[in-house]
Design a protein around this motif. Structure first.
Motif, short mmCIF file in Angstrom:
data_model
loop_
_atom_site.label_atom_id
_atom_site.label_comp_id
_atom_site.label_asym_id
_atom_site.label_seq_id
_atom_site.Cartn_x
_atom_site.Cartn_y
_atom_site.Cartn_z
N ILE A 106 0.82 -1.20 0.00
CA ILE A 106 0.00 0.00 0.00
C ILE A 106 0.85 1.25 0.00
CG2 ILE A 106 -0.30 0.48 2.48
CD1 ILE A 106 -3.10 0.29 -0.17
N SER A 107 2.06 1.15 0.54
CA SER A 107 2.95 2.32 0.56
C SER A 107 3.34 2.73 -0.85
CB SER A 107 4.20 2.03 1.39
OG SER A 107 3.87 1.82 2.75
N GLU A 108 3.51 1.75 -1.74
CA GLU A 108 3.84 2.08 -3.13
C GLU A 108 2.70 2.86 -3.78
OE1 GLU A 108 4.89 -0.07 -7.40
OE2 GLU A 108 5.29 -1.13 -5.52
N ILE A 109 1.47 2.45 -3.51
CA ILE A 109 0.33 3.18 -4.06
C ILE A 109 0.27 4.58 -3.46
CG2 ILE A 109 -2.17 3.19 -4.31
CD1 ILE A 109 -0.75 0.98 -5.86
N GLY A 110 0.57 4.69 -2.17
CA GLY A 110 0.59 6.00 -1.53
C GLY A 110 1.62 6.93 -2.14
N VAL A 111 2.80 6.41 -2.44
CA VAL A 111 3.84 7.22 -3.09
C VAL A 111 3.39 7.66 -4.47
CG1 VAL A 111 6.16 7.15 -4.07
CG2 VAL A 111 5.76 6.21 -1.81
N ALA A 112 2.78 6.74 -5.23
CA ALA A 112 2.29 7.06 -6.57
C ALA A 112 1.24 8.17 -6.51
CB ALA A 112 1.72 5.81 -7.25
N MET A 113 0.33 8.07 -5.54
CA MET A 113 -0.70 9.10 -5.40
C MET A 113 -0.08 10.45 -5.05
SD MET A 113 -3.62 6.90 -3.35
CE MET A 113 -4.70 8.32 -3.09
N LYS A 114 0.85 10.45 -4.12
CA LYS A 114 1.49 11.70 -3.69
C LYS A 114 2.27 12.34 -4.83
CE LYS A 114 2.53 14.61 -0.35
NZ LYS A 114 1.49 15.38 0.37
N ALA A 115 2.90 11.52 -5.63
CA ALA A 115 3.72 12.03 -6.75
C ALA A 115 2.89 12.37 -7.97
CB ALA A 115 4.77 10.99 -7.12
N GLY A 116 1.59 12.06 -7.93
CA GLY A 116 0.74 12.34 -9.08
C GLY A 116 0.96 11.38 -10.23
N MET A 117 1.52 10.21 -9.95
CA MET A 117 1.76 9.22 -11.00
C MET A 117 0.45 8.59 -11.44
SD MET A 117 4.11 5.76 -10.85
CE MET A 117 5.65 6.65 -10.71
N LYS A 118 0.23 8.53 -12.74
CA LYS A 118 -0.97 7.90 -13.27
C LYS A 118 -0.85 6.38 -13.14
CE LYS A 118 -2.22 12.02 -14.54
NZ LYS A 118 -3.18 12.78 -13.72
N PHE A 119 -1.99 5.73 -13.03
CA PHE A 119 -2.01 4.29 -12.82
C PHE A 119 -1.29 3.55 -13.94
CE2 PHE A 119 -4.91 0.33 -12.40
CZ PHE A 119 -3.89 -0.37 -11.79
N ASP A 120 -1.54 3.92 -15.19
CA ASP A 120 -0.92 3.21 -16.30
C ASP A 120 0.59 3.41 -16.33
OD1 ASP A 120 -1.71 5.93 -17.03
OD2 ASP A 120 -0.85 5.48 -18.98
N THR A 121 1.09 4.54 -15.82
CA THR A 121 2.53 4.81 -15.79
C THR A 121 3.26 3.85 -14.86
OG1 THR A 121 2.02 7.14 -16.17
CG2 THR A 121 4.26 6.62 -15.47
N LEU A 122 2.55 3.30 -13.89
CA LEU A 122 3.16 2.34 -12.96
C LEU A 122 3.69 1.11 -13.70
CD1 LEU A 122 3.61 2.23 -9.89
CD2 LEU A 122 1.47 0.98 -9.69
N ALA A 123 3.17 0.88 -14.89
CA ALA A 123 3.64 -0.26 -15.70
C ALA A 123 5.09 -0.09 -16.13
CB ALA A 123 2.75 -0.42 -16.93
N THR A 124 5.57 1.15 -16.15
CA THR A 124 6.95 1.41 -16.59
C THR A 124 7.95 1.32 -15.44
OG1 THR A 124 6.77 3.80 -16.25
CG2 THR A 124 6.06 2.93 -18.38
N VAL A 125 7.46 1.09 -14.24
CA VAL A 125 8.34 0.94 -13.08
C VAL A 125 8.62 -0.54 -12.89
CG1 VAL A 125 8.59 1.33 -10.60
CG2 VAL A 125 7.32 2.99 -12.00
N MET A 126 9.88 -0.94 -13.04
CA MET A 126 10.24 -2.35 -13.00
C MET A 126 10.16 -2.89 -11.56
SD MET A 126 10.79 -4.70 -15.13
CE MET A 126 10.98 -3.56 -16.49
N HIS A 127 9.49 -4.04 -11.42
CA HIS A 127 9.36 -4.72 -10.14
C HIS A 127 10.02 -6.10 -10.21
CE1 HIS A 127 6.23 -1.67 -9.91
NE2 HIS A 127 6.00 -1.96 -8.65
N SER A 128 10.53 -6.53 -9.09
CA SER A 128 11.16 -7.86 -9.05
C SER A 128 10.10 -8.95 -9.17
CB SER A 128 11.93 -8.05 -7.74
OG SER A 128 12.98 -7.11 -7.64
N TYR A 129 10.46 -10.00 -9.87
CA TYR A 129 9.60 -11.19 -9.96
C TYR A 129 10.30 -12.33 -9.23
CZ TYR A 129 7.09 -15.19 -11.82
OH TYR A 129 6.37 -16.35 -11.92
N PRO A 130 9.59 -13.14 -8.46
CA PRO A 130 8.14 -13.15 -8.23
C PRO A 130 7.78 -12.54 -6.89
CG PRO A 130 9.05 -15.26 -7.63
CD PRO A 130 10.23 -14.39 -7.97
#
Length: 531
Positions: A474-498
């Motif tokens: 939830i903290s990642e979503i909170g950072v995205a909201m605070k930074a004004g990052m659009k939901f679709d832009t989150l796709a360009t942020v690389m996350h570790s798998y799995p």
């Protein structure tokens, strides 16, 4: 005229003796009534910032002052650290970790590990809780730590005499210290358990709250927890995993969350053997259960047509918390309370009196340690530095209930968003935890991730997550909201798998592809032109 000087001297001496005797008699009278020292301060000292209450908000406020070389004092009638250190976050999360270990042993066979019989030792668990509390207290919160930072502490009950003068009373006596205020005061007195007056007979039975449940002498066989909020949910699951038969009584389980949370968590709890009764306790009476003190609670169903008696050994009252504001003398200096009985503050955390600020749970706002700490820093900043910062946050304060799976949220839930923006304007992306590869590997299936956004611009409005590590996600979503990052832009942020967080990138990618699909014609046209 001749004057007999010796006689005058003698008369004067006699008058002084009578006066002295009179004062001695008065002193004896006052002493016998415990009033002799009531008008004499033991010490008088002035500080730039005076903080009332040594919990999360108070500690942070004082530390902020020290950072800017301002003199500061914390006045605390109990122990520094507040609820979080002594009766809340720290002991409950330690208890939860112990309960998780017991649950892992009990369910280890499904992972191919056979263990012997489970032996839960409450004295050892209680000792672990105590040692964890003291470790954090001694490293972060103690008067010695504050002293190293340049912050004084006074143990006692603070009461306003004026906006610039406080008396601090010690050990339930009339002795007091006098504290003068150079620049301002931050009130951060926290909250205490609500004890419902609507439950008939509650004052005649034994019960515990979050304040003393961690000091139980032994584990009960059965437990009834009144209330369905985060405190009830965490304690109920933890004690159930330690072998206690638990019944939760409340209107709903985690009812302030997205309605989907209730259905998921109710099934999780019931699968673990926790009974949930939806209704309200109207009465309670003391009974004996196999020679042990117990209780019988009368539960009225939500419809009001049915009643049920529930018996148990340990009765836990977890019906919420209320601001602590009494005994401070707020009415003397004109500090207003809001309709909730909390200290009324504006957006900068200033009360109705200039120079007096309030932060944390005593304001009646969201009751989270992290939020209280944030407000404490902002309140101190607004007292000590030029201009002001806002200290009241609306939708971007994350909340986590540390059950298994964890329940976390930030911003609006689906119903709130639809009410605010309309059904057609709101988009909802949902991912079931059972579809996340990491969850499948760990056989941790129940839960979901739900992200709410505006369709027209993909602005994130909020999220609700029921999942392992939801408090981190939830903290990642909170950072995205605070930074004004659009939901679709989150796709360009690389996350570790799995990782569990990888699901956020996958969900955002789906939205990104959906966005591109709406532009198929234009994209094909541009491609044909050679772009």
């Amino acid at each position: 005229m001749r004057v007999n000087l010796n006689r005058c001297v003698l008369l004067s001496y006699e008058r002084k003796c009578r006066s002295i005797n009179y004062l001695i008699i008065l002193s004896i009278i006052f002493l016998s009534r415990g009033m002799a020292l009531s008008s004499i301060a033991k010490s008088i000292k002035a500080y730039d910032l005076v903080v009332i209450g040594g919990g999360s908000a108070g500690l942070t406020a004082a530390k902020f002052a020290a950072t800017f070389d301002k003199s500061a004092v914390i006045i605390e009638k109990g122990k520094l650290g507040g609820d979080c250190t002594w009766t809340g976050c720290v002991p409950s999360k330690t208890l939860i970790s112990c309960a998780a270990a017991a649950h892992a042993v009990r369910t280890s066979e499904k992972y191919g590990i056979k263990s012997g019989s489970l032996n839960v030792s409450w004295p050892l668990i209680r000792e672990k809780i105590r040692s964890t509390i003291h470790k954090i207290y001694e490293e972060d919160d103690s008067p010695e730590v504050m002293k190293k930072l340049g912050v004084d502490t006074i143990c006692g009950r603070a009461e306003f005499v004026s906006e610039k003068v406080l008396h601090v009373f010690h050990d339930n006596s009339d002795d007091y210290s006098e504290v003068h205020v150079n620049e301002g005061v931050v009130i951060s007195t926290g909250a205490s358990p609500i004890i419902p007056s609507s439950i008939d007979g509650l004052d005649l039975v034994e019960y515990v709250t979050y304040e003393n449940i961690f000091e139980l002498k032994e584990l009960p066989k059965t437990m009834t927890c009144v209330g369905g909020g985060p405190i009830s949910a965490e304690l109920s699951q933890a004690f159930s995993r330690l072998g206690v038969k638990v019944t939760i009584v409340g209107p709903s389980l985690l009812g302030r969350e997205d309605p989907q949370v209730n259905s998921v968590m109710q099934k999780v709890f019931e699968d673990e053997g926790i009974r949930i009764v939806n209704g309200r306790v109207s009465a309670v009476r003391a009974i004996s259960i196999s020679g042990t003190k117990g209780h019988s609670v009368l539960v009225d169903s939500d419809s009001g047509n049915e009643t049920e008696n529930i018996e148990g050994e340990l009765l836990v009252i977890a019906t919420g918390r209320q601001p602590v504001v009494k005994g401070l003398g707020l009415e003397k200096i004109g500090v207003n309370l809001n309709p909730k009985g909390a200290i009324e503050v504006d957006n900068t955390l200033r009360t109705s009196v200039k120079g007096i600020y309030a932060a944390g749970d005593c304001t009646g706002d969201k009751q989270f340690t992290h939020y209280a700490g944030y407000q404490g820093a902002v309140a101190a900043r607004n007292v000590l530095l030029p201009f002001t910062d806002p200290g009241v946050m609306k939708d971007d304060v994350p909340a986590t209930t540390f059950t298994a799976p964890e329940v976390a949220s930030v911003g609006m839930n689906e119903a709130e968003a639809r009410e605010s923006f309309g059904d057609k304007s709101v988009g909802v992306a949902t991912q079931e935890v059972k579809e996340i590869d990491r969850a499948v590997c760990e056989d941790r299936i129940p839960g979901f991730i739900k992200i709410i956004y505006l369709k027209k611009n993909y602005k994130i409005l909020g999220a609700t997550i029921v999942s392992p590590n939801a408090g981190e996600l939830i903290s990642e979503i909170g950072v995205a909201m605070k930074a004004g990052m659009k939901f679709d832009t989150l796709a360009t942020v690389m996350h570790s798998y799995p990782s569990y967080a990888f699901a956020l990138q996958v969900m955002a990618a789906d939205i990104y592809y959906e966005k591109l699909s709406k532009l198929k014609g234009l994209l094909s046209f541009l491609k044909n032109l050679g772009f």
